[in-house]
Motif scaffolding. Structure first.
Motif, PDB file in Angstrom:
ATOM      1  N   LEU A 195      -2.100  39.019  22.871  1.00  0.00           N
ATOM      2  CA  LEU A 195      -0.760  38.440  22.742  1.00  0.00           C
ATOM      3  C   LEU A 195       0.333  39.506  22.756  1.00  0.00           C
ATOM      4  O   LEU A 195       0.231  40.520  22.075  1.00  0.00           O
ATOM      5  N   ALA A 196       1.389  39.247  23.523  1.00  0.00           N
ATOM      6  CA  ALA A 196       2.592  40.077  23.507  1.00  0.00           C
ATOM      7  C   ALA A 196       3.710  39.292  22.835  1.00  0.00           C
ATOM      8  O   ALA A 196       3.868  38.088  23.067  1.00  0.00           O
ATOM      9  N   THR A 197       4.443  39.972  21.986  1.00  0.00           N
ATOM     10  CA  THR A 197       5.597  39.350  21.343  1.00  0.00           C
ATOM     11  C   THR A 197       6.685  40.405  21.203  1.00  0.00           C
ATOM     12  O   THR A 197       6.475  41.566  21.558  1.00  0.00           O
ATOM     13  N   ALA A 198       7.856  40.016  20.703  1.00  0.00           N
ATOM     14  CA  ALA A 198       9.000  40.923  20.721  1.00  0.00           C
ATOM     15  C   ALA A 198       9.771  40.880  19.415  1.00  0.00           C
ATOM     16  O   ALA A 198       9.817  39.848  18.743  1.00  0.00           O
ATOM     17  N   ALA A 199      10.387  42.012  19.076  1.00  0.00           N
ATOM     18  CA  ALA A 199      11.229  42.066  17.890  1.00  0.00           C
ATOM     19  C   ALA A 199      12.335  43.109  18.019  1.00  0.00           C
ATOM     20  O   ALA A 199      12.858  43.591  17.024  1.00  0.00           O
ATOM     21  N   LEU A 208       6.718  33.178  17.167  1.00  0.00           N
ATOM     22  CA  LEU A 208       5.371  33.063  16.612  1.00  0.00           C
ATOM     23  C   LEU A 208       5.416  32.396  15.249  1.00  0.00           C
ATOM     24  O   LEU A 208       4.540  31.603  14.895  1.00  0.00           O
ATOM     25  N   TRP A 209       6.460  32.683  14.495  1.00  0.00           N
ATOM     26  CA  TRP A 209       6.552  32.180  13.130  1.00  0.00           C
ATOM     27  C   TRP A 209       6.695  30.660  13.072  1.00  0.00           C
ATOM     28  O   TRP A 209       6.005  29.997  12.292  1.00  0.00           O
ATOM     29  N   LYS A 210       7.575  30.100  13.868  1.00  0.00           N
ATOM     30  CA  LYS A 210       7.867  28.665  13.718  1.00  0.00           C
ATOM     31  C   LYS A 210       6.670  27.749  13.964  1.00  0.00           C
ATOM     32  O   LYS A 210       6.475  26.786  13.220  1.00  0.00           O
ATOM     33  N   PRO A 211       5.838  27.999  14.986  1.00  0.00           N
ATOM     34  CA  PRO A 211       4.646  27.147  15.112  1.00  0.00           C
ATOM     35  C   PRO A 211       3.700  27.269  13.921  1.00  0.00           C
ATOM     36  O   PRO A 211       3.042  26.297  13.544  1.00  0.00           O
ATOM     37  N   LEU A 212       3.639  28.462  13.331  1.00  0.00           N
ATOM     38  CA  LEU A 212       2.763  28.658  12.170  1.00  0.00           C
ATOM     39  C   LEU A 212       3.314  27.940  10.940  1.00  0.00           C
ATOM     40  O   LEU A 212       2.554  27.375  10.140  1.00  0.00           O
ATOM     41  N   ALA A 213       4.634  27.969  10.783  1.00  0.00           N
ATOM     42  CA  ALA A 213       5.258  27.361   9.607  1.00  0.00           C
ATOM     43  C   ALA A 213       5.504  25.869   9.774  1.00  0.00           C
ATOM     44  O   ALA A 213       5.728  25.161   8.781  1.00  0.00           O
ATOM     45  N   TYR A 254      -4.048  41.067  16.769  1.00  0.00           N
ATOM     46  CA  TYR A 254      -4.068  40.550  18.140  1.00  0.00           C
ATOM     47  C   TYR A 254      -2.815  40.836  18.964  1.00  0.00           C
ATOM     48  O   TYR A 254      -2.792  40.545  20.155  1.00  0.00           O
ATOM     49  N   VAL A 255      -1.777  41.382  18.360  1.00  0.00           N
ATOM     50  CA  VAL A 255      -0.504  41.577  19.065  1.00  0.00           C
ATOM     51  C   VAL A 255      -0.439  42.969  19.692  1.00  0.00           C
ATOM     52  O   VAL A 255      -0.866  43.954  19.083  1.00  0.00           O
ATOM     53  N   LEU A 256       0.104  43.030  20.888  1.00  0.00           N
ATOM     54  CA  LEU A 256       0.263  44.292  21.611  1.00  0.00           C
ATOM     55  C   LEU A 256       1.141  45.241  20.810  1.00  0.00           C
ATOM     56  O   LEU A 256       2.209  44.868  20.323  1.00  0.00           O
ATOM     57  N   GLN A 257       0.701  46.481  20.672  1.00  0.00           N
ATOM     58  CA  GLN A 257       1.472  47.471  19.927  1.00  0.00           C
ATOM     59  C   GLN A 257       2.820  47.724  20.611  1.00  0.00           C
ATOM     60  O   GLN A 257       2.950  47.597  21.823  1.00  0.00           O
ATOM     61  N   GLY A 258       3.795  48.095  19.804  1.00  0.00           N
ATOM     62  CA  GLY A 258       5.132  48.343  20.328  1.00  0.00           C
ATOM     63  C   GLY A 258       6.029  47.126  20.294  1.00  0.00           C
ATOM     64  O   GLY A 258       7.155  47.161  20.806  1.00  0.00           O
ATOM     65  N   TRP A 259       5.548  46.044  19.659  1.00  0.00           N
ATOM     66  CA  TRP A 259       6.328  44.805  19.609  1.00  0.00           C
ATOM     67  C   TRP A 259       7.666  44.995  18.891  1.00  0.00           C
ATOM     68  O   TRP A 259       8.647  44.297  19.186  1.00  0.00           O
ATOM     69  N   ALA A 276      -1.052  42.047  28.556  1.00  0.00           N
ATOM     70  CA  ALA A 276      -1.457  41.048  27.577  1.00  0.00           C
ATOM     71  C   ALA A 276      -1.798  39.775  28.327  1.00  0.00           C
ATOM     72  O   ALA A 276      -1.292  39.530  29.432  1.00  0.00           O
ATOM     73  N   VAL A 277      -2.668  38.969  27.742  1.00  0.00           N
ATOM     74  CA  VAL A 277      -3.104  37.732  28.397  1.00  0.00           C
ATOM     75  C   VAL A 277      -2.145  36.587  28.087  1.00  0.00           C
ATOM     76  O   VAL A 277      -1.977  35.664  28.890  1.00  0.00           O
ATOM     77  N   MET A 278      -1.494  36.645  26.934  1.00  0.00           N
ATOM     78  CA  MET A 278      -0.555  35.607  26.514  1.00  0.00           C
ATOM     79  C   MET A 278       0.718  36.260  25.993  1.00  0.00           C
ATOM     80  O   MET A 278       0.716  37.435  25.640  1.00  0.00           O
ATOM     81  N   ALA A 279       1.800  35.479  25.927  1.00  0.00           N
ATOM     82  CA  ALA A 279       3.063  35.982  25.391  1.00  0.00           C
ATOM     83  C   ALA A 279       3.808  34.853  24.706  1.00  0.00           C
ATOM     84  O   ALA A 279       3.754  33.701  25.151  1.00  0.00           O
ATOM     85  N   THR A 280       4.497  35.190  23.626  1.00  0.00           N
ATOM     86  CA  THR A 280       5.325  34.183  22.961  1.00  0.00           C
ATOM     87  C   THR A 280       6.590  33.950  23.772  1.00  0.00           C
ATOM     88  O   THR A 280       7.046  34.826  24.521  1.00  0.00           O
ATOM     89  N   SER A 281       7.161  32.766  23.621  1.00  0.00           N
ATOM     90  CA  SER A 281       8.363  32.427  24.379  1.00  0.00           C
ATOM     91  C   SER A 281       9.192  31.405  23.606  1.00  0.00           C
ATOM     92  O   SER A 281       8.664  30.635  22.807  1.00  0.00           O
TER      93      SER A 281
END
Length: 448
Positions: A195-199, A208-213, A254-259, A276-281
């Motif tokens: 998984l790739a995500t961004a901050a 990523l947070w909202k689907p979990l919460a 599971y998240v790509l480093q450097g997020w 990454a195979v998946m990415a948050t959007s």
């Protein structure tokens, strides 16, 4: 399901640079008439302040304004884009401080500015073009914002993935949260990054947070929403411990480093380049359009992280209240008859079939207009079928969570940053919960 959610698009919460906002407005000046603002001497020039986002949204706005300007005999619209860099709600405060409001404004903290007299009522000749569920009046009976996209809730907060990789490794879209974790374990066991995500900006942390919460938030849907329950003392941020633990686990494993330094738009490149195979959007169909522009042959898919019970909990869009976004007419512009007439003209165009078809062509899903049956949906984008199918998913559950705290946007920025620090292991989950609870209590106290 309400008609206002049949077309799909979740516009992500766009952000803006405060410093650039000041510079932009200082150079552009207040919306005005004639060639003093760069328009024709025979036309009224108005300005449209909006939060920039992904390439699809930016190009859509450009296309709409260009088309409108080419066909209007009375009005020229000039864009006041606020580039990414900080919280958009904070940037609006800067705009307010300058005293130079453009005519059309992409709003946040709507009721706060309504109470301050900064927004003008939107007339029925505009709202009559929309489906009834797409807008609502404030307490004084006036409508102050109308939607800039289809009100499908947070369907756009999802996971975009490489379908060819899934097929090659015999992987399936997860049906439960446990399936999602197992999926990431399998990808990791293949030697690939799940998984790739961004901050790089704080707002993508919601992706990523909202689907979990969401399952926890949904428990309070019939009690005024989770955040109102916290304010009233019927819940606390400690009730979010489980999804915070899930967030930490996913980030650690599971998240790509450097997020931490990754911008949201960069996740498209990371996905296409197989990093990454998946990415948050949170850009919905727009993210799929971005991917197709980078690599037309990339076989993209899309799904939402389900809850443990297999349900897909999705927040409804609020059409009224402080958290509601939308397009508004500034009261400053409304004091000028020509600017008010031009603002109404532009909004009427924005909710026309011609504009809707142009949005669809650009990869943007148009607002819910009454003539939606005349709009041609763009199903040509790879992955679009997955996106449209989400609204027909039998496991879809809508819930409401609209905070009434006037300063919630300020707390939300704080809470996002606190989660990022937790994910980056600068703080513990306990510290995150404690300081977030105290910050919310301080905001409540300050609001009186």
């Amino acid at each position: 399901m309400h008609d206002a959610w049949k077309q799909t698009f979740t516009r992500r919460l766009f952000i803006a640079s405060t410093g650039v906002a000041i510079a932009s407005l200082a150079l552009a000046g207040c919306s005005g008439a004639g060639n003093a603002a760069g328009g024709s001497a025979d036309k009224t020039t108005i300005r449209f302040l909006y939060a920039t986002g992904d390439e699809t949204w930016n190009s859509t706005v450009d296309a709409l304004v260009k088309d409108f300007n080419e066909h209007s005999d009375t009005t020229t619209v000039k864009l006041d884009p606020l580039p990414a860099g900080s919280d958009y709600a904070t940037a609006l405060k800067t705009v307010d401080a300058t005293g130079k409001w453009p005519a059309i404004v992409d709003m946040r903290d709507t009721l706060t500015y309504v109470k301050a007299g900064k927004l003008a009522p939107i007339p029925s000749e505009v709202t009559d073009l929309l489906q009834p569920d797409a807008f609502a009046p404030a307490a004084d009976g006036n409508v102050y914002t109308t939607p800039y996209s289809a009100l499908n809730g947070e369907i756009g907060i999802n996971i975009v993935y490489d379908k060819d990789y899934f097929k090659k490794h015999d992987l399936s879209v997860p049906k439960t949260y446990d399936d999602f974790i197992s999926l990431m374990k399998k990808i990791k066991s293949n030697g690939d990054v799940p998984l790739a995500t961004a901050a790089a900006e704080v707002w993508p942390s919601d992706q990523l947070w909202k689907p979990l919460a969401a399952p926890t938030f949904a428990e309070y849907a019939d009690k005024g929403g989770f955040w109102n329950a916290v304010v009233n003392g019927d819940a606390s941020i400690a009730d979010l411990r489980a999804p915070l633990e899930e967030l930490q686990d996913i980030t650690d494993n599971y998240v790509l480093q450097g997020w931490q330094s990754t911008a949201d738009a960069q996740t498209t490149t990371l996905l296409v380049n197989k990093q990454a195979v998946m990415a948050t959007s949170s850009a919905g169909l727009g993210r799929l359009m971005d991917i197709s522009k980078v690599d037309p042959k990339f076989n993209a898919g899309m799904f939402i992280v389900p809850a443990k019970d297999g349900k897909i909990y999705v927040l409804k869009n609020s059409v009224v209240g402080d958290t509601a976004g939308g397009l508004a007419i500034s009261s400053q512009a409304a004091k000028n008859k020509k600017e008010l007439a031009s603002s109404i003209e532009f909004l009427k165009y924005f909710y026309s079939v011609d504009a809707a078809n142009l949005m669809q062509k650009s990869g943007w899903l148009n607002p819910n207009i009454k003539k939606s049956d005349e709009v041609k949906l763009n199903e040509s984008i790879p992955g679009a079928a997955d996106y449209f199918a989400l609204l027909k998913n039998p496991n879809l559950v809508w819930y409401e969570n609209s905070p009434e705290l006037p300063t919630f946007s300020a707390f939300n920025t704080f809470f996002r940053q606190a989660r990022i620090e937790m994910q980056d292991e600068q703080t513990t989950i306990d510290q995150t919960i404690d300081k977030s609870q105290k910050e919310l209590e301080n905001q409540v106290a300050a609001a009186g």
